[in-house]
Design a protein around this motif. Sequence first.
Motif, PDB file in Angstrom:
ATOM      1  N   SER A  30       0.818  -1.208   0.000  1.00 46.62           N
ATOM      2  CA  SER A  30       0.000   0.000   0.000  1.00 46.62           C
ATOM      3  C   SER A  30       0.859   1.269   0.000  1.00 46.62           C
ATOM      4  CB  SER A  30      -0.913  -0.010   1.232  1.00 46.62           C
ATOM      5  OG  SER A  30      -1.980   0.888   1.060  1.00 46.62           O
TER       6      SER A  30
ATOM      7  N   PHE B  18      -2.537  -3.174   3.970  1.00 42.99           N
ATOM      8  CA  PHE B  18      -3.368  -4.331   3.634  1.00 42.99           C
ATOM      9  C   PHE B  18      -2.759  -5.627   4.143  1.00 42.99           C
ATOM     10  CE2 PHE B  18      -4.221  -1.286   0.074  1.00 42.99           C
ATOM     11  CZ  PHE B  18      -5.443  -0.869   0.563  1.00 42.99           C
ATOM     12  N   GLY B 201     -10.317  -2.592   4.100  1.00 45.27           N
ATOM     13  CA  GLY B 201      -8.991  -3.187   3.945  1.00 45.27           C
ATOM     14  C   GLY B 201      -8.720  -3.889   2.627  1.00 45.27           C
ATOM     15  N   CYS B 202      -9.292  -3.394   1.559  1.00 44.40           N
ATOM     16  CA  CYS B 202      -9.065  -3.920   0.213  1.00 44.40           C
ATOM     17  C   CYS B 202      -8.539  -2.764  -0.640  1.00 44.40           C
ATOM     18  CB  CYS B 202     -10.394  -4.442  -0.328  1.00 44.40           C
ATOM     19  SG  CYS B 202     -10.425  -4.778  -2.091  1.00 44.40           S
TER      20      CYS B 202
END
Lengths: 385, 385
Positions: A30, B18, B201-202
């Motif tokens: 991320s 993530f 959380g994607c």
Amino acid sequence: MSSQPAHPTLLIPGPIEFDDAVLQSMSHYSESHVGPAFVATFGETLTQLRQLFQSTDASAQPYIISGSGTLGWDLVAANLVEAGESALVLSTGYFGDAFADCLTTYGADVTKLDGPVGGRPQLPEIEKALSQKKYKILTVTHVDTSTGVLSELKDLTATVKRVSPETLVIVDGVCSVACEEIAFDEWGLDGVVTASQKAIGCPAGLSISFFSGRAMQAFEKRKTPPASYFASMKNWTPIMKNYEAKKPSYFATPSPQLVHALNTALKQILAKPLSERFARHAEVSDKVKKAVQDLGLEVVATKPEDQAHAMTAIYLPENVKIPDILPKLAGKGVVFAGGIHKAIATKYIRFGHMGVSVTDPKRKDIDHALEALKSGLSECGYQKA
Amino acid sequence: MSSQPAHPTLLIPGPIEFDDAVLQSMSHYSESHVGPAFVATFGETLTQLRQLFQSTDASAQPYIISGSGTLGWDLVAANLVEAGESALVLSTGYFGDAFADCLTTYGADVTKLDGPVGGRPQLPEIEKALSQKKYKILTVTHVDTSTGVLSELKDLTATVKRVSPETLVIVDGVCSVACEEIAFDEWGLDGVVTASQKAIGCPAGLSISFFSGRAMQAFEKRKTPPASYFASMKNWTPIMKNYEAKKPSYFATPSPQLVHALNTALKQILAKPLSERFARHAEVSDKVKKAVQDLGLEVVATKPEDQAHAMTAIYLPENVKIPDILPKLAGKGVVFAGGIHKAIATKYIRFGHMGVSVTDPKRKDIDHALEALKSGLSECGYQKA
């Protein structure tokens, strides 16, 4: 070999099979969408699109927006046409018809010229339509994914420029960009909208588009505000300009993982001359069409010059049904698509031949698919007459 | 430990860090968007959303569409309001203001009630507004990502139902879904729009939304067609119903990889009671707020009951500037965000505490971030008075 687990080979006209490195980019850790690392990647990817479209016109504008390819139609319909303005839509199947629906949704006055099933509207009738009425835009589906019909962009654009030079030429390139020749500046196109998951070879989820300086000026001259918020060029243009200038900017959160994957896919594409890529797709397409003919079957796109190189829509023999042949093929590890053109939906199947399945010499996807088609048809009781 | 390469810990209010399994799902091999395997995954994911929203109302409708969270506003504005109909927008910052802009784009007659910076509109003034005019919808930002102000949905919805029962209550849950309590049926909400990249959380790239049966009926009763094509409920509703019934269906190509990642993220979330998840986010948020106070700093959301548990917006000491502190933090491996609320943008920073950084006991992200903040401020010359 591949880092992907064994799986059926996806040979529908998109999504296509993806390269390992592209899929690995999808798992990128991320990052902030406004941090320097991702801003640099996004900016570079926008610049890669200029190369993909063979454009050196600094006033042309690339966009990468989270969404399906369909969102590109909204981008055109909500920004380049105002309610009541006229659009001439050339339709070669399901997707031309749907583009017309989208334009109508935003209030455009749409005239649609339909090709016959398996064909395309011809230049004389297009010329006649353009000379009878003033159109703000003309839209054309470069390759209609429902039929595999290819439109002839170069001559078409030349005709529009001669008969109605003010009309913007907008191309739906969802099933053509990165496998069919598109010389954006040279031909004088005004817009191409496409998606990530076809010949570009990046998973679905990105609407990718490219507009000429002339199209951007037409947008600037609107009398009414854009008719969409998420698909507004007013909202996105400064963001895209900033990203390409490597400056952080925010309107709505982009998908860093998809942009990384697109960057990887475009790096692979641009590492070789585009002309080689187009030639390779044509070569494989010719091979597929010949094999189909050798099987005694017909291609939906009737004339050779109307046949796309991205895919082949194939009429089934009369006694072979889609619910029989597609599972047979799947059992052989090959996934084809059924038909979606209303008039002939139950009578044909679609075979996509784009991207790594065509360009990666280590893959034997196309040969396997042709073998599977031959034996599958035979198992369904078909014998060449 | 993690399969991700070492990288700075992303603690902005989305995208968040993530989980490994979620990121691995992003690299899923290519599948047909209408093939049985992916249709099953998509259908299951839609059903997971019903659980996430604690809804058992079969007439409620989940949507998962490729796009940024912002697309959810278009979905509301183009489908649940017709041009000229009235919308009451409660704004607690940048995102409430932008939702109002989106509604205006599609022709809604918008009245906006602004909270003070760091606060929210109060129930008496909302009640007064609702009793003075008939509103088709009321929108509220559950957690405004620009300020970290939390709206009180339960009491608000009860007030709307008492004063103006026909008004649809629509929640922007982009920065709240999966970390703040949302009892959709019990509270009588009519819609929540959110995005994938925050507490769910994607990775970014999916617009996720959920509407009540009542909202769906309001859509059915429109006199005019939806004002968007890509964001049209008319186009998407049958597709979502089909996918959830495990039937293939097509309007625009979804992103199989993002849907797989969402499925993985939701499986992880739903494996434990949601109440535990909300309590854990509250616990960590309380710890962050106390640490901020102990440092002698102020939180932008003034009153404790207005403070979100997803994030903390923190006023900087007067002599510490954003271009000094953020790079200091980055040097310590922690990424915070700058301010985006117009009135105070240069004066505060934002710390997101959602998802695995909060729930995974193996991660020490929050403790490290608080240590980095303390030492970073000290290196910028700040000492608690």
